[in-house]
Design a protein around this motif. Structure first.
Motif, short mmCIF file in Angstrom:
data_model
loop_
_atom_site.label_atom_id
_atom_site.label_comp_id
_atom_site.label_asym_id
_atom_site.label_seq_id
_atom_site.Cartn_x
_atom_site.Cartn_y
_atom_site.Cartn_z
N ASP A 17 4.42 -2.46 -12.43
CA ASP A 17 4.05 -2.30 -13.83
C ASP A 17 3.30 -3.52 -14.37
OD1 ASP A 17 5.19 0.21 -14.00
OD2 ASP A 17 7.15 -0.56 -14.64
N SER A 18 3.04 -4.50 -13.49
CA SER A 18 2.36 -5.73 -13.90
C SER A 18 0.95 -5.77 -13.29
CB SER A 18 3.16 -6.94 -13.44
OG SER A 18 2.43 -8.13 -13.64
N ASN A 19 0.03 -6.41 -14.01
CA ASN A 19 -1.33 -6.59 -13.50
C ASN A 19 -1.51 -7.94 -12.81
OD1 ASN A 19 -2.35 -4.10 -14.42
ND2 ASN A 19 -2.55 -4.94 -16.50
N ASP A 20 -0.45 -8.73 -12.77
CA ASP A 20 -0.54 -10.08 -12.19
C ASP A 20 0.43 -10.18 -11.01
OD1 ASP A 20 -0.62 -12.76 -11.56
OD2 ASP A 20 -0.51 -13.46 -13.64
N VAL A 21 -0.03 -9.76 -9.83
CA VAL A 21 0.79 -9.78 -8.62
C VAL A 21 0.09 -10.62 -7.57
CG1 VAL A 21 1.82 -8.40 -6.79
CG2 VAL A 21 1.77 -7.52 -9.12
N LEU A 22 0.81 -11.60 -7.04
CA LEU A 22 0.23 -12.45 -6.00
C LEU A 22 0.05 -11.66 -4.71
CD1 LEU A 22 -0.67 -15.40 -5.63
CD2 LEU A 22 1.63 -15.90 -4.75
N ARG A 23 1.11 -10.99 -4.28
CA ARG A 23 1.02 -10.10 -3.13
C ARG A 23 2.24 -9.18 -3.14
NH1 ARG A 23 2.33 -15.11 -1.00
NH2 ARG A 23 4.33 -15.23 0.10
N GLY A 24 2.05 -7.97 -2.64
CA GLY A 24 3.13 -7.01 -2.58
C GLY A 24 2.80 -5.94 -1.56
N GLY A 25 3.81 -5.56 -0.78
CA GLY A 25 3.56 -4.54 0.23
C GLY A 25 4.84 -4.04 0.84
N HIS A 26 4.72 -2.92 1.55
CA HIS A 26 5.88 -2.38 2.26
C HIS A 26 5.41 -1.74 3.55
CE1 HIS A 26 4.77 1.69 0.98
NE2 HIS A 26 4.69 1.25 -0.26
N ALA A 27 6.35 -1.61 4.52
CA ALA A 27 6.01 -1.06 5.82
C ALA A 27 7.23 -0.39 6.43
CB ALA A 27 5.50 -2.16 6.74
N SER A 28 6.96 0.55 7.33
CA SER A 28 8.03 1.26 8.01
C SER A 28 7.55 1.64 9.40
CB SER A 28 8.42 2.51 7.22
OG SER A 28 9.33 3.31 7.97
N THR A 29 8.40 1.44 10.40
CA THR A 29 8.10 1.86 11.76
C THR A 29 9.32 2.58 12.33
OG1 THR A 29 8.86 -0.19 12.80
CG2 THR A 29 6.55 -0.09 12.14
N SER A 30 9.08 3.50 13.25
CA SER A 30 10.17 4.26 13.86
C SER A 30 9.74 4.70 15.25
CB SER A 30 10.51 5.48 13.00
OG SER A 30 11.59 6.20 13.55
N GLY A 31 10.65 4.58 16.23
CA GLY A 31 10.30 4.99 17.58
C GLY A 31 11.45 4.85 18.54
N ASP A 32 11.21 5.26 19.78
CA ASP A 32 12.20 5.16 20.85
C ASP A 32 12.12 3.78 21.49
OD1 ASP A 32 12.75 7.84 20.35
OD2 ASP A 32 11.31 8.53 21.86
N VAL A 33 13.10 3.50 22.34
CA VAL A 33 13.04 2.28 23.14
C VAL A 33 11.79 2.34 24.02
CG1 VAL A 33 14.17 0.95 24.95
CG2 VAL A 33 15.54 1.97 23.12
#
Length: 402
Positions: free
Chosen positions: A335-351
């Motif tokens: 909700d802010s216009n002043d963000v230095l950095r922001g992110g998200h990630a997801s991984t999924s898998g077998d051995v």
């Protein structure tokens, strides 16, 4: 042990018990309000948490305090540290408890938060004065007594400005033949420039339904190192949040979850940015085996008018069985216009088969290779545990689930 089930309890019965225990009137009234909310509130609509087998009407909550073991150095009291059961603190330090209890986790959130606030009997109260640094970890262990069907332990921690603390919160029990309910609630308030290292380890036995809430609130320049470990129980639903309220506050949050057999383990961690120049990082590692089901429902929320936020959220899942399942739902609300950095990630898998091949080519059998890969995958969270005995116990549990 109470013989009255949740269905049989009344507001009058709860009031009578509270007053008989010598609780202050504000707490008696709080229990009444929470119970009224519980009675009126509908069951929460949790899409990914199956509570159909849980019949609250058949569960009898504990009537008196039980199952709380506090490990600390009593000589710290000379520095002004208060470490006692919450049941005792409401009498000996009522003003402090009243100021903070139910503030970070309001009972109005849903039916189970209200139930916890109405029926809790014990827990930990910990207060660390200004500029007092505790070098030795403190530990609280919550258990379910033999025959106990429902318990609602509470952890309440207050760090004043410049204080420092390592706290280990542990949930453990033997396997159960019948369903039991654990409804814990943890509220941690970190004052300006304070440091909290918080390790929460859930390794209940079978048949335990673990429905809890955890909140860490950080003021200016406060720092939190948070580790969340979930291994046990039948069903878990945890709502957890780090609120970066003050400017310059920081959170580093690591998690390790392992769902096996037919467990359902849900974690809903939030990073809520409300201060300027605040920084956070979250990384959860999840392993699922057999028919185990895990849910990571993580969220970063950057509030309006904040400045220079730096944040990242990650979840990585490892599948050991084709019938296992993990739902990863990372989110980011800005909700802010002043963000230095922001992110998200997801991984999924077998051995990774190439990893297994590489290790087997060097004389390591396949089962041992898989064990080593899984333990290395979960190591970032496990390595934060400062007590060797607990770390070894949790490692043994994980190895038994592989």
């Amino acid at each position: 042990m109470s013989l009255l089930t949740i269905q049989d309890l009344t507001a009058a019965e709860i009031t009578e018990r509270a007053r008989a225990a010598g609780e202050p009137e504000w707490l008696v009234e709080r229990r009444q309000e929470a119970w009224a909310h519980f009675v009126d509130a509908p069951s929460p609509e949790w899409r990914r948490t199956d509570i159909s087998a849980l019949d609250l009407a058949k569960l009898a909550p504990t009537e008196t305090a039980q199952g709380t073991a506090i490990q600390w150095d009593e000589t710290l009291a000379a520095q002004g540290v208060i470490c006692t059961s919450l049941a005792n603190a409401v009498r000996t330090h009522a003003d402090l408890v009243q100021k903070y209890l139910d503030v970070a986790v309001p009972f109005q959130a849903h039916k189970f938060t209200a139930l916890r606030a109405a029926l809790w009997q014990d827990g930990l109260f910990l207060y660390v004065p200004k500029n007092v640094a505790l070098d030795v970890p403190l530990r609280v262990i919550y258990t379910l007594a033999a025959g106990a069907q429902a318990a609602f332990p509470r952890t309440l921690v207050v760090l004043e400005e410049g204080a420092s603390l390592t706290l280990i919160e542990e949930y453990t029990s033997n396997d159960r033949a019948e369903i039991a309910l654990a409804g814990p609630s943890s509220e941690i308030f970190a004052g300006p420039n304070s440091n909290i290292r918080f390790i929460s380890a859930q390794h209940w036995g079978s048949k335990i339904y673990h429905f809890g809430a955890q909140r860490v609130v950080l003021e200016r320049d406060a720092n939190a190192e948070w580790t969340s470990i979930a291994l046990g129980g039948q069903v878990q639903h945890i709502d957890a949040e780090a609120t970066l309220l003050g400017n310059g506050s920081r959170v580093n949050w690591l998690g390790a979850t392992f769902a096996s057999d037919d467990q359902i383990l849900y974690s809903g961690p939030w990073l809520r940015h409300a201060g300027d120049n605040a920084e956070s990082f979250m990384q959860f590692k999840t392993v699922v085996n057999d028919k185990g089901y895990s849910v990571f429902d993580g969220m970063i929320k950057i509030e309006l008018a904040t400045k220079a936020t730096a944040t990242r959220l990650e979840e990585h899942a490892l599948h050991l069985s084709p019938e296992s399942r993990n739902d990863s739902i990372p989110g980011l609300k800005i909700d802010s216009n002043d963000v230095l950095r922001g992110g998200h990630a997801s991984t999924s898998g077998d051995v990774d088969d190439m990893q297994l091949f590489y290790m087997q080519a060097r004389g390591i059998n396949r089962d041992e290779a898989k064990r080593m890969i899984v333990m290395g995958f979960l190591a970032p969270a496990l390595d934060t545990i400062p007590v060797d005995g607990l770390r070894e116990e949790l490692t043994s549990i994980i190895e038994g689930k592989i």
